[in-house]
Design an enzyme around this catalytic site. Sequence first.
Site, PDB file in Angstrom:
ATOM      1  N   HIS C  13      -2.278  32.088  32.602  1.00 10.65           N
ATOM      2  CA  HIS C  13      -3.579  32.259  31.960  1.00 10.65           C
ATOM      3  C   HIS C  13      -3.388  32.733  30.524  1.00 10.65           C
ATOM      4  CE1 HIS C  13      -4.833  36.751  32.049  1.00 10.65           C
ATOM      5  NE2 HIS C  13      -3.531  36.711  32.153  1.00 10.65           N
ATOM      6  N   CYS C  32      -1.754  39.464  25.659  1.00 10.31           N
ATOM      7  CA  CYS C  32      -2.373  38.603  26.679  1.00 10.31           C
ATOM      8  C   CYS C  32      -3.029  37.367  26.055  1.00 10.31           C
ATOM      9  CB  CYS C  32      -3.425  39.365  27.474  1.00 10.31           C
ATOM     10  SG  CYS C  32      -2.709  40.683  28.463  1.00 10.31           S
ATOM     11  N   HIS C  38       0.865  32.981  29.521  1.00 14.57           N
ATOM     12  CA  HIS C  38       1.819  33.781  30.285  1.00 14.57           C
ATOM     13  C   HIS C  38       1.288  33.713  31.720  1.00 14.57           C
ATOM     14  CE1 HIS C  38      -1.402  36.659  29.521  1.00 14.57           C
ATOM     15  NE2 HIS C  38      -0.942  37.381  30.514  1.00 14.57           N
ATOM     16  N   HIS C  40       1.047  35.505  36.071  1.00 16.75           N
ATOM     17  CA  HIS C  40       1.127  36.641  36.989  1.00 16.75           C
ATOM     18  C   HIS C  40       1.280  36.179  38.436  1.00 16.75           C
ATOM     19  CE1 HIS C  40       0.014  39.577  33.935  1.00 16.75           C
ATOM     20  NE2 HIS C  40      -0.986  38.809  33.569  1.00 16.75           N
ATOM     21  N   ASP C  78      -3.521  28.367  42.980  1.00 14.49           N
ATOM     22  CA  ASP C  78      -2.106  28.719  43.098  1.00 14.49           C
ATOM     23  C   ASP C  78      -1.245  27.719  42.328  1.00 14.49           C
ATOM     24  OD1 ASP C  78       0.128  30.137  43.978  1.00 14.49           O
ATOM     25  OD2 ASP C  78       0.429  28.715  45.621  1.00 14.49           O
ATOM     26  N   HIS C  79      -0.320  28.256  41.519  1.00 16.14           N
ATOM     27  CA  HIS C  79       0.553  27.418  40.678  1.00 16.14           C
ATOM     28  C   HIS C  79      -0.263  26.543  39.729  1.00 16.14           C
ATOM     29  CE1 HIS C  79       3.624  28.849  43.419  1.00 16.14           C
ATOM     30  NE2 HIS C  79       4.540  28.420  42.574  1.00 16.14           N
ATOM     31  N   GLU C 125      -3.518  42.473  39.265  1.00 16.76           N
ATOM     32  CA  GLU C 125      -2.862  41.636  38.270  1.00 16.76           C
ATOM     33  C   GLU C 125      -1.413  42.067  38.056  1.00 16.76           C
ATOM     34  OE1 GLU C 125      -4.552  39.895  34.162  1.00 16.76           O
ATOM     35  OE2 GLU C 125      -3.632  41.869  33.961  1.00 16.76           O
TER      36      GLU C 125
END
Lengths: 136, 136, 136, 136, 136, 136
Positions: C13, C32, C38, C40, C78-79, C125
Amino acid sequence: MFITRRERFNAAHRLFREDWSDEKNLEVFGKCSNPNWHGHNYIMFVTVKGKVSKETGFVINLKDLSGIINTRIIDKIDHKNLNLEVDFMKGRIVSTENIAIAIWDELEENIRQIGAELHCIKIVETENNFVEYYGN
Amino acid sequence: MFITRRERFNAAHRLFREDWSDEKNLEVFGKCSNPNWHGHNYIMFVTVKGKVSKETGFVINLKDLSGIINTRIIDKIDHKNLNLEVDFMKGRIVSTENIAIAIWDELEENIRQIGAELHCIKIVETENNFVEYYGN
Amino acid sequence: MFITRRERFNAAHRLFREDWSDEKNLEVFGKCSNPNWHGHNYIMFVTVKGKVSKETGFVINLKDLSGIINTRIIDKIDHKNLNLEVDFMKGRIVSTENIAIAIWDELEENIRQIGAELHCIKIVETENNFVEYYGN
Amino acid sequence: MFITRRERFNAAHRLFREDWSDEKNLEVFGKCSNPNWHGHNYIMFVTVKGKVSKETGFVINLKDLSGIINTRIIDKIDHKNLNLEVDFMKGRIVSTENIAIAIWDELEENIRQIGAELHCIKIVETENNFVEYYGN
Amino acid sequence: MFITRRERFNAAHRLFREDWSDEKNLEVFGKCSNPNWHGHNYIMFVTVKGKVSKETGFVINLKDLSGIINTRIIDKIDHKNLNLEVDFMKGRIVSTENIAIAIWDELEENIRQIGAELHCIKIVETENNFVEYYGN
Amino acid sequence: MFITRRERFNAAHRLFREDWSDEKNLEVFGKCSNPNWHGHNYIMFVTVKGKVSKETGFVINLKDLSGIINTRIIDKIDHKNLNLEVDFMKGRIVSTENIAIAIWDELEENIRQIGAELHCIKIVETENNFVEYYGN
């Protein structure tokens, strides 16, 4: 290079010898010998070693490793009674040590077939104790 | 004596080879090859070995070790895209294995200069998988 | 009675506003806002409340709850890149707060249909920060 | 002010109804209905609320709280079969929800006698699911 | 919407009353009254509540929240003796409950000044006990 | 086969040399040299190696191992000041490294007497640093 996959299984077990009395079992194995079983959330770490492939950057594809572990181990022991229902534990005292050895024996050849070498089976029984087996 | 420092970084990455089609990448790397990236909270454990100093009781001053790790690694990869922005990952497939090797190569000489020996780089990608690299 | 299911997703994100310059985004969102993304390992806790069924001893069958969460949320994020690829995040700043609100909006009605009431969406997070949303 | 004590117990259980066939039990409870039992490392959080004593700085002496939890609960269920051996689970389906309710009923009065009020029983069955009960 | 920041501090303390004998202190506070001190890795969770800003997607900028917590709390108590060196603990029995109240009193006004409302101070003393304070 | 027992102790300590000034101590040991002490929740992992007994399935009975660790170590250091009150730390700088060495020296012979061999003492001081000692 070593790569490790974590898998989990929840199972019932009892530590005891059939050729001992309940009293003797209680003396040696403590409350773990309860005849009506108890259980754990076992955590298993399977570590393999190998060279890093120039083509993929992988020692081993974790999807393959996870597949083998699930087919050979998790499907047979998750939500099971380790003393009564698991073929590869038959005839063994169900100590954490023996679980690690039995899982090693189940996985070693299969992991070799996908091009890596089994290095360590670590079984965590509670947050306060675990075993590590490196073969013999 | 071995002493380990834990550091963390959050980064985006993609597993893929430029010379492969998206289909081939998907087949080999699965959802980790998503062209729009995904990311992780990576956890890194840097283990060094050495003798315990009679003067300080330390193998190494952790303030120095942490300083080196942050300057050489964390500042370059935290909140970054590992494929696009990290000099020491250039030309490498961004697998956890290759991240560990690249970090080893970045740190080995610097740790020697403060009087200890790099022993292991452990990179935890998710709670279910990690790699350990001991050099070669 | 409250019952909670944990699920995880790994995603990329970026925190930024298109109508701000990179400098303004950096000033407000810090690292961020890195334009190259980047990521998480997000951890999500979905808590529902309800009465315990006399018939099953359950508030809700966790298999059903997990099914809904995976179909409605995990399969989509996801991913993935949360800014570019997730329909229910379109037009929102991808803060942890907004992720929680969007997931609440996706799940609330579906959970009601299986006989329970959504109580809380918690999104972790990093190990140092998380949000909890209870609807409005 | 709320204060929480964590205690753990390892136990076997089975989710099933005697008046249902094995097939019906399997359909509703899945592999948790395995007739040969399975088990968990349960984690229990007992939260009490009260005023902070000017004399001691305590809501409650944790030694007293831990003593009650161990005498009333842990001694009866640790390394036991929750279906067969635990008096306060008799006649109940051994779901996590019902374990929380039964423990609440066992502890509520005892905690009142040492000057505090039971606020919440949280039972963690696996790392992916837990329940919280606040009485009714 | 609630957002939580975790911070940590390592400190020495002793539970005792000056107006009691060592015997009385030992009787009430147990080994926590050891006159030569002992210590903990305390973990603190600061939860604030507020509306999500349309402009930033934030309840509060965590950089600001972390800044306040570090300036007002961590800098004063980390690697300190809580009984001897911390101004806001003066005259209080150093129980986990009183630490939570004192930290609440230190932070409440400052958090209001950055546009949010302090909701909860949670202090974890060991893996087996923690307190939560919501103001009064 | 390796088996590990985890035990915990909460203690105060200070890193310093009596023959150095407070300034010199502060320069070398940082805030860990605070004259009024600070403290930690130390976590200790004791790993022993041995053969698995055909009779019991154990390398060692964990009840025996835990008994030795508690009698020889935990009873002497839990809720204590490591600099002032622990006989086996006398004359040593209280670094994590020296704690590990001292505990090794205390346990090695006792563990040999119950039929196993001490393999590793791991001491975790904070979530970011730990040491491992394998004897010399």
